[in-house]
Design a protein around this motif. Structure first.
Motif, PDB file in Angstrom:
ATOM      1  N   UNK A   1      46.360  23.029   0.436  1.00  9.23           N
ATOM      2  CA  UNK A   1      46.321  24.480   0.600  1.00  9.23           C
ATOM      3  C   UNK A   1      46.721  24.846   2.028  1.00  9.23           C
ATOM      4  N   UNK A   2      47.355  25.997   2.187  1.00 12.05           N
ATOM      5  CA  UNK A   2      47.716  26.471   3.523  1.00 12.05           C
ATOM      6  C   UNK A   2      47.545  27.988   3.554  1.00 12.05           C
TER       7      UNK A   2
ATOM      8  N   UNK B   1      44.342  19.584  -7.487  1.00 13.19           N
ATOM      9  CA  UNK B   1      43.572  20.783  -7.114  1.00 13.19           C
ATOM     10  C   UNK B   1      43.791  21.931  -8.084  1.00 13.19           C
ATOM     11  N   UNK B   2      44.985  21.951  -8.660  1.00 14.43           N
ATOM     12  CA  UNK B   2      45.310  23.027  -9.619  1.00 14.43           C
ATOM     13  C   UNK B   2      45.609  22.426 -10.984  1.00 14.43           C
TER      14      UNK B   2
ATOM     15  N   UNK C   1      55.486  27.180  -1.675  1.00 10.92           N
ATOM     16  CA  UNK C   1      54.195  27.050  -2.354  1.00 10.92           C
ATOM     17  C   UNK C   1      53.975  28.286  -3.202  1.00 10.92           C
ATOM     18  N   UNK C   2      52.837  28.326  -3.866  1.00 12.84           N
ATOM     19  CA  UNK C   2      52.530  29.507  -4.680  1.00 12.84           C
ATOM     20  C   UNK C   2      51.104  29.968  -4.403  1.00 12.84           C
TER      21      UNK C   2
ATOM     22  N   UNK D   1      48.159  29.514  -0.114  1.00 10.10           N
ATOM     23  CA  UNK D   1      49.126  28.937  -1.052  1.00 10.10           C
ATOM     24  C   UNK D   1      48.814  27.460  -1.271  1.00 10.10           C
ATOM     25  N   UNK D   2      49.156  26.988  -2.446  1.00 12.35           N
ATOM     26  CA  UNK D   2      49.129  25.553  -2.698  1.00 12.35           C
ATOM     27  C   UNK D   2      50.571  25.093  -2.506  1.00 12.35           C
ATOM     28  N   UNK D   3      50.767  24.196  -1.538  1.00 11.74           N
ATOM     29  CA  UNK D   3      52.133  23.836  -1.144  1.00 11.74           C
ATOM     30  C   UNK D   3      52.736  22.857  -2.153  1.00 11.74           C
ATOM     31  N   UNK D   4      53.926  23.199  -2.627  1.00 16.81           N
ATOM     32  CA  UNK D   4      54.578  22.357  -3.644  1.00 16.81           C
ATOM     33  C   UNK D   4      55.513  21.331  -3.028  1.00 16.81           C
ATOM     34  N   UNK D   5      56.025  21.614  -1.833  1.00 15.82           N
ATOM     35  CA  UNK D   5      56.927  20.655  -1.177  1.00 15.82           C
ATOM     36  C   UNK D   5      58.036  21.363  -0.443  1.00 15.82           C
ATOM     37  N   UNK D   6      59.102  20.612  -0.173  1.00 13.56           N
ATOM     38  CA  UNK D   6      60.220  21.181   0.575  1.00 13.56           C
ATOM     39  C   UNK D   6      60.914  22.221  -0.288  1.00 13.56           C
ATOM     40  N   UNK D   7      61.340  23.301   0.362  1.00 14.90           N
ATOM     41  CA  UNK D   7      62.065  24.342  -0.347  1.00 14.90           C
ATOM     42  C   UNK D   7      63.415  23.767  -0.795  1.00 14.90           C
TER      43      UNK D   7
END
Ligand code: SF4
Length: 359
Positions: free
Chosen positions: A341-342, A103-104, A321-322, A297-303
């Motif tokens: 996305x969230x 998506x990005x 996410x960012x 935000x586009x979620x990148x995963x677990x913090x």
């Protein structure tokens, strides 16, 4: 001996060296010149691969090499001259990535805003490339890094950002110093004033643009006054964030050959710390503006570094996410959101991170 532009030839060079038991050399820079050069195909076979380590995202090389020869930098020597990939190859590659769920896309280049590809009568710029890639279905966000501060093509580039909802309002443009004397010693081809004028022009066209900068402190000959000018520029530029590096000589560079690394380590450390402190103040102010606002935000995963007090459990882990403009957002939600996305409601902020609740 194999030049960076000929990496694709390495297997052949090794084969020939073994068969002929002789030395092999391939260091021509001819591939930068012509779109119809067959060597470009070999170049493509190396660069037509995206880095897809983060779910939903891909980093795609638009160009490689650099012709700027900043005095402290080894890149032009090890990566070779600037070579832009054919626009149609990049578009094809991004289409395949979109089909894979990306998506990005972040277009990469050492000085990516110098992207230039000639096909027939037309010379395509980074602005053209962004327009083309933003037409691809499935790609929702587009970024490009890193931009060299230069006027040529800058307005057009900012205009694409303003025009296309897919091109993220994010500009990573290293200034390196706020002192004209040091900029000259670095062979950066702008003054502090010209740099700030670019930032002003960017904000005029894209008012909510988020800007990131890079700086090197402790460059040979940097006086307290030079450093104060840098701190002043950091204040004025109102960066979202800054990357600050302490100068260290790179063997083979002009700076290493002709300048003495004469700033004591302790002073370098102090200046590094001071600059980050100046930046932190701006970052905190900018971050605060997000409080009680909703962001995508586009979620990148677990913090990776779960923060205290998170309502964490197996079904509701802490995620990171960012935003499109590159703010880091931490919130709790299902891990299945990774790569998606969230919408998040921001409840509190720190200079580098926004914290919130999934909507
Ligand atoms: Fe090129 Fe950047 Fe190195 Fe300057 S610092 S030579 S622009 S890669």
């Amino acid at each position: 001996v194999c030049g960076p532009g000929q990496i694709a030839r390495l297997p052949d060079l090794i084969k020939h060296a073994m068969e002929k038991k002789g030395k092999q050399l391939s260091v021509s820079d001819a591939i930068r010149k012509a779109a119809d050069n067959p060597e470009l195909e070999e170049f493509e076979s190396v660069y037509d691969r995206a880095d897809k380590d983060i779910p939903g995202q891909a980093f795609v090389r638009a160009m490689r090499g650099c012709d700027n020869f900043c005095t402290y930098c080894i890149v032009p020597y090890v990566r070779g001259p600037e070579t832009s990939r054919p626009i149609n190859k990049i578009v094809e590659q991004v289409k395949r990535l979109a089909d894979d769920g990306v998506k990005l896309v972040t277009l990469l280049g050492q000085a990516v805003n110098k992207y230039q590809y000639r096909a027939g009568e037309k010379t395509y710029t980074l602005a053209d490339l962004l327009y083309k890639v933003s037409e691809i279905d499935g790609i929702e966000w587009l970024r490009f890094v890193t931009s060299y501060p230069r006027k040529e093509g800058f307005t057009e580039l900012m205009q694409v950002m303003a025009d296309s909802p897919k091109v993220c309002n994010y500009l990573h443009m290293p200034a390196q110093s706020g002192s004209d004397k040091i900029l000259k010693a670095m062979n950066r081809r702008y003054t502090a004033q010209q740099y700030l004028e670019l930032i002003d022009a960017a904000r005029e066209i894209v008012p909510d643009i988020s800007v990131a900068g890079d700086f090197i402190v402790g460059v040979p000959g940097e006086t307290d006054d030079d450093f104060e000018r840098t701190a002043e520029l950091v204040k004025k530029a109102r960066y979202k964030n800054c990357f600050v590096f302490k100068y260290s000589p790179r063997p083979g560079t002009t700076a290493d050959k002709s300048l003495q690394d004469n700033i004591p380590e302790e002073i370098k450390k102090q200046r590094n710390y001071r600059l980050l402190e100046v930046q932190e103040k701006t970052s905190a102010e900018l971050a605060k503006q997000f409080e009680n606002k909703q962001v995508t935000v586009l979620v990148e995963g677990l913090s990776k570094k779960p923060h205290l007090n998170s309502a964490e459990n197996d079904n509701n882990p802490q995620l990171v996410g960012r935003t499109a403009d590159d703010w880091i957002v931490v919130f709790n939600g299902p891990a299945s959101l990774t790569g998606q996305f969230a919408r998040v409601n921001i409840t509190r902020t720190s200079p580098l991170t926004l914290f919130g609740e999934l909507i």
